[in-house]
Structures are given as structure tokens and as C-alpha cells.
Scaffold this active site. Structure first.
Site, PDB file in Angstrom:
ATOM      1  N   ASP A  38       0.868  -1.626  -0.133  1.00 29.80           N
ATOM      2  CA  ASP A  38      -0.172   0.239   0.319  1.00 29.80           C
ATOM      3  C   ASP A  38       0.681   1.428   0.330  1.00 29.80           C
ATOM      4  O   ASP A  38       2.176   1.212   0.491  1.00 29.80           O
ATOM      5  CB  ASP A  38      -0.684   0.250   1.312  1.00 29.80           C
ATOM      6  CG  ASP A  38      -2.607   0.857   1.079  1.00 29.80           C
ATOM      7  OD1 ASP A  38      -2.116   1.146   0.043  1.00 29.80           O
ATOM      8  OD2 ASP A  38      -2.912   0.704   2.712  1.00 29.80           O
ATOM      9  N   GLY A  41       0.186   5.538  -3.719  1.00 32.62           N
ATOM     10  CA  GLY A  41      -0.566   6.514  -4.957  1.00 32.62           C
ATOM     11  C   GLY A  41       0.623   7.620  -4.488  1.00 32.62           C
ATOM     12  O   GLY A  41       0.838   8.598  -4.772  1.00 32.62           O
ATOM     13  N   TRP A  43       2.828   7.426  -2.423  1.00 29.06           N
ATOM     14  CA  TRP A  43       4.442   7.685  -2.441  1.00 29.06           C
ATOM     15  C   TRP A  43       4.994   9.226  -3.392  1.00 29.06           C
ATOM     16  O   TRP A  43       5.807  10.196  -3.502  1.00 29.06           O
ATOM     17  CB  TRP A  43       5.246   6.971  -3.015  1.00 29.06           C
ATOM     18  CG  TRP A  43       6.727   6.825  -3.163  1.00 29.06           C
ATOM     19  CD1 TRP A  43       7.568   6.949  -1.795  1.00 29.06           C
ATOM     20  CD2 TRP A  43       6.927   6.556  -4.310  1.00 29.06           C
ATOM     21  NE1 TRP A  43       8.620   6.655  -2.824  1.00 29.06           N
ATOM     22  CE2 TRP A  43       8.700   6.888  -3.918  1.00 29.06           C
ATOM     23  CE3 TRP A  43       6.560   6.828  -5.484  1.00 29.06           C
ATOM     24  CZ2 TRP A  43       9.483   6.788  -5.058  1.00 29.06           C
ATOM     25  CZ3 TRP A  43       7.632   7.619  -6.813  1.00 29.06           C
ATOM     26  CH2 TRP A  43       9.297   7.194  -6.151  1.00 29.06           C
ATOM     27  N   THR A  84     -10.615  -6.807  -5.726  1.00 24.91           N
ATOM     28  CA  THR A  84     -12.005  -6.336  -6.625  1.00 24.91           C
ATOM     29  C   THR A  84     -12.125  -5.609  -6.428  1.00 24.91           C
ATOM     30  O   THR A  84     -13.614  -4.925  -7.636  1.00 24.91           O
ATOM     31  CB  THR A  84     -12.847  -7.738  -6.402  1.00 24.91           C
ATOM     32  OG1 THR A  84     -12.725  -7.992  -4.719  1.00 24.91           O
ATOM     33  CG2 THR A  84     -12.620  -9.170  -6.881  1.00 24.91           C
ATOM     34  N   GLU A  85     -11.810  -4.524  -5.847  1.00 20.65           N
ATOM     35  CA  GLU A  85     -12.520  -3.252  -5.412  1.00 20.65           C
ATOM     36  C   GLU A  85     -11.913  -1.751  -6.354  1.00 20.65           C
ATOM     37  O   GLU A  85     -12.117  -0.831  -6.362  1.00 20.65           O
ATOM     38  CB  GLU A  85     -12.654  -2.953  -3.896  1.00 20.65           C
ATOM     39  CG  GLU A  85     -13.847  -3.191  -3.674  1.00 20.65           C
ATOM     40  CD  GLU A  85     -13.294  -4.904  -2.737  1.00 20.65           C
ATOM     41  OE1 GLU A  85     -12.021  -5.119  -3.015  1.00 20.65           O
ATOM     42  OE2 GLU A  85     -14.270  -5.690  -2.767  1.00 20.65           O
ATOM     43  N   ASN A  86     -10.115  -3.317  -6.931  1.00 20.29           N
ATOM     44  CA  ASN A  86      -9.617  -1.551  -7.554  1.00 20.29           C
ATOM     45  C   ASN A  86     -10.141  -1.399  -8.718  1.00 20.29           C
ATOM     46  O   ASN A  86      -9.823  -0.552  -9.654  1.00 20.29           O
ATOM     47  CB  ASN A  86      -7.989  -2.266  -7.653  1.00 20.29           C
ATOM     48  CG  ASN A  86      -7.361  -2.186  -6.362  1.00 20.29           C
ATOM     49  OD1 ASN A  86      -6.475  -2.922  -6.207  1.00 20.29           O
ATOM     50  ND2 ASN A  86      -7.771  -1.348  -5.569  1.00 20.29           N
ATOM     51  N   SER A 214      -8.803  -5.077   4.187  1.00 18.00           N
ATOM     52  CA  SER A 214      -8.868  -4.892   3.323  1.00 18.00           C
ATOM     53  C   SER A 214      -9.438  -5.842   2.135  1.00 18.00           C
ATOM     54  O   SER A 214      -9.113  -5.503   0.738  1.00 18.00           O
ATOM     55  CB  SER A 214      -7.515  -3.818   2.177  1.00 18.00           C
ATOM     56  OG  SER A 214      -7.267  -2.748   2.753  1.00 18.00           O
TER      57      SER A 214
HETATM   58  C1  FPP Z   1      -1.919   0.298  -3.319  1.00 14.41           C
HETATM   59  O1  FPP Z   1      -1.471   1.290  -3.430  1.00 14.41           O
HETATM   60  C2  FPP Z   1      -1.177  -0.281  -4.863  1.00 14.41           C
HETATM   61  C3  FPP Z   1      -1.809  -0.911  -5.606  1.00 14.41           C
HETATM   62  C4  FPP Z   1      -3.032  -1.168  -5.585  1.00 14.41           C
HETATM   63  C5  FPP Z   1      -1.042  -1.590  -6.556  1.00 14.41           C
HETATM   64  C6  FPP Z   1      -0.220  -2.591  -6.196  1.00 14.41           C
HETATM   65  C7  FPP Z   1       1.111  -2.774  -7.404  1.00 14.41           C
HETATM   66  C8  FPP Z   1       2.244  -2.710  -7.832  1.00 14.41           C
HETATM   67  C9  FPP Z   1       2.912  -1.704  -6.255  1.00 14.41           C
HETATM   68  C10 FPP Z   1       3.250  -2.903  -8.776  1.00 14.41           C
HETATM   69  C11 FPP Z   1       3.546  -4.110  -8.484  1.00 14.41           C
HETATM   70  C12 FPP Z   1       3.187  -4.836 -10.038  1.00 14.41           C
HETATM   71  C13 FPP Z   1       2.999  -5.928 -10.192  1.00 14.41           C
HETATM   72  C14 FPP Z   1       4.037  -6.770 -11.427  1.00 14.41           C
HETATM   73  C15 FPP Z   1       2.580  -7.204  -9.672  1.00 14.41           C
HETATM   74  P1  FPP Z   1      -2.186   2.080  -3.227  1.00 14.41           P
HETATM   75  O2  FPP Z   1      -2.162   2.761  -4.775  1.00 14.41           O
HETATM   76  O3  FPP Z   1      -3.499   2.447  -2.668  1.00 14.41           O
HETATM   77  O4  FPP Z   1      -1.583   4.140  -2.777  1.00 14.41           O
HETATM   78  P2  FPP Z   1      -2.038   4.987  -2.238  1.00 14.41           P
HETATM   79  O5  FPP Z   1      -2.707   4.198  -0.514  1.00 14.41           O
HETATM   80  O6  FPP Z   1      -1.056   5.495  -1.438  1.00 14.41           O
HETATM   81  O7  FPP Z   1      -3.440   5.519  -2.721  1.00 14.41           O
END
Ligand code: FPP
Length: 261
Positions: A38, A41, A43, A84-86, A214
């Protein structure tokens, strides 16, 4: 569990002040480590970048987590990449993630070959774009014969949907007479989850400080130890991983009983 001590020591050279390989007991390494990645985004946003740049940076952390797991002799590493929520995210971000999964998998296949890593997916892959599905299938085919670590990537995964699916499979087996109602037990359910055949996670690591599951592995995490770090996923490295293992080893696991191990 397979582990190369020479490679392990070299990998964990140059330790920071607060943690080193000596701080963990190599006889008590968790068998299955699971990751909620997590904060990608946030970051990116903290750097004035598009959220997608955080996901791209997150791939490097995941590669390092795979290598760290192999070096430590972890049997199973699982990671929550897309829920599934993404799908509710902006279409552009969803498209980017799907494309990133496909391109990354192709790029990282040599690592799996080199490290004897078997790939597996958790979730309903039917809903994914064809490009992503095809690449995932290639990854499954190319690594099917490996018997080192298993890397299980959760994509279009939701725990409640997984449990509902298991219930449907059980209902069908009961209806066909293949399963007696009185034989519907914990193993019958576990064996119909996406994780069938894998041990339950011993350690769950969640980055970016949120104290939530989650909708991730709700059944499988029943007795899992949790380590939540404020570190955002793209900053997660081998040392943060080691801190998680050290925290895990400091816990007394009782599984509802009184004897700590
Ligand atoms: C959650 O952070 C992260 C994700 C939904 C994406 C995770 C995917 C990767 C790290 C890439 C992995 C790559 C492969 C090939 C498996 P968020 O987007 O919810 O971040 P936030 O909580 O800061 O908004």
C-alpha cells in the site's frame, strides 16, 4: 525451504544501524509471508508525480521482496496487487496497472527462472484484459516445473468473493453427490480457495500504516502475525522486510491455546 548461506550473507551486507541478519533466527523464518503493498499513490503524490509513477516504482520493491524471500528461504511469498474493488479507480489507472502487470511479468520471468520460483495467481483472472491473461498463462506454464519458492500474486482478488466461490463449489459438489453435507469442514473450504495447497501466511506485512485487512485473505489470515510499517511500498526494501521478520520472531504464537512457540 532452500537457502544459500553465502548468497544470503552477501545480500544482507551493508546493514543499517538498527537491523542486520544477526537479528533474526534463521531456524525460525516464516514459511509464508504475505504483502499488502500500500501507499504507491501517496509516494508519487508526495513527489508531485502522477500516481502511476508510484505503481511503477512499486515494481522495484516487489522484485526486491521476491529476491529477499528467496535468500531467506521463504517457501511462499504472496502479494496483493489488485483487488476486486480496484476496478472503481479511474479507467486510466486501471489500464496502466493491467499493462504494468503484463509487461512486468514478461520482464521478470528471467528472475523466476534463475531463482527456481514457481508462479501462481490468486483471484478471478477471467475479467482481466487478454494481454494480461496471456502473459500470466505464459508465466504459469514457464514456471510450473520449479520447486523453489512459490510466488502468488493476487490480482482481481477479493476474499469475500473467494469464499462465496468456495461455497458455490461446495454446493455443486453436494448437489452432485460428490460431497456429503457432513463432510463440509475447514479443509473442504480451504481446498476450494484460490490458495488451495498453500500454507496459511505466518506473517502479513502491510505498508503505509493502515490498520486494515482490505478484504485480503480473510480466511487464511486467521492466526497470522501482522507487521504494519509506515514505510510506503516503493520505499520498502530488504531491511524493512527483515524488521518484519524480527517482529514476527518476537511474538509468541498460541493459535488460541496457551503454549507459546
Ligand atoms: C496500493 O497502493 C497499490 C496498488 C493498488 C498497486 C500495487 C501494484 C504494484 C506495487 C505494482 C506491482 C506490479 C506487479 C507486476 C505485480 P495505492 O494505489 O492504494 O496507494 P495509496 O494508498 O497511496 O493511494
Amino acid at each position: 525451504m532452500q537457502r544459500d548461506i553465502q548468497k544470503l550473507k552477501a545480500y544482507f551486507a551493508d546493514a543499517p544501524a538498527d537491523i542486520s541478519l544477526d537479528d533474526v533466527d534463521l531456524e525460525r523464518i516464516p514459511s509464508h509471508v504475505s504483502l499488502i503493498m500500500d501507499g504507491t499513490g501517496r509516494w508519487a503524490q508526495a513527489r508531485g508525480l502522477d500516481r502511476s509513477r508510484g505503481h511503477v516504482a512499486g515494481v522495484d520493491s516487489l522484485r526486491e521482496a521476491v529476491t529477499t524471500s528467496v535468500r531467506l528461504g521463504i517457501d511462499v511469498l504472496s502479494a496483493y496487487a489488485f483487488s476486486t474493488e480496484n476496478w472503481k479507480r479511474p479507467q486510466r489507472e486501471v489500464n496502466l496497472l493491467m499493462h504494468l502487470f503484463a509487461t512486468t511479468l514478461v520482464k521478470e520471468l528471467p528472475l523466476f527462472h534463475q531463482e527456481n520460483v514457481r508462479l501462481r495467481f490468486l483471484g478471478d483472472l477471467d475479467a482481466l484484459p487478454k494481454e494480461t491473461r496471456d502473459v500470466f498463462q505464459r508465466g504459469l506454464d514457464e514456471t510450473a516445473g520449479y520447486d523453489g519458492m512459490t510466488f502468488a500474486l493476487a490480482v482481481n482478488y477479493g476474499s469475500r468473493a473467494e469464499i462465496a466461490r468456495a461455497a458455490r463449489l461446495i454446493a455443486a459438489d453436494v448437489a452432485s453427490g460428490a460431497l456429503a453435507p457432513e463432510d463440509v469442514d475447514v479443509d473442504a473450504i480451504s481446498g476450494r480457495l484460490y490458495t488451495a495447497g498453500l500454507p496459511d501466511p505466518d506473517l502479513l506485512i502491510r505498508t503505509s500504516g493502515e490498520l486494515r485487512l482490505s478484504n485480503y485473505l480473510l480466511w487464511q489470515l486467521a492466526y497470522t502475525e501482522m507487521y504494519v510499517t509506515d514505510t510506503l511500498w516503493p520505499d520498502f526494501d530488504r531491511w524493512e522486510y527483515l524488521r518484519g521478520v524480527r517482529a514476527f520472531q518476537g511474538r509468541g504464537r498460541r493459535y488460541g491455546g496457551v503454549v507459546s512457540s
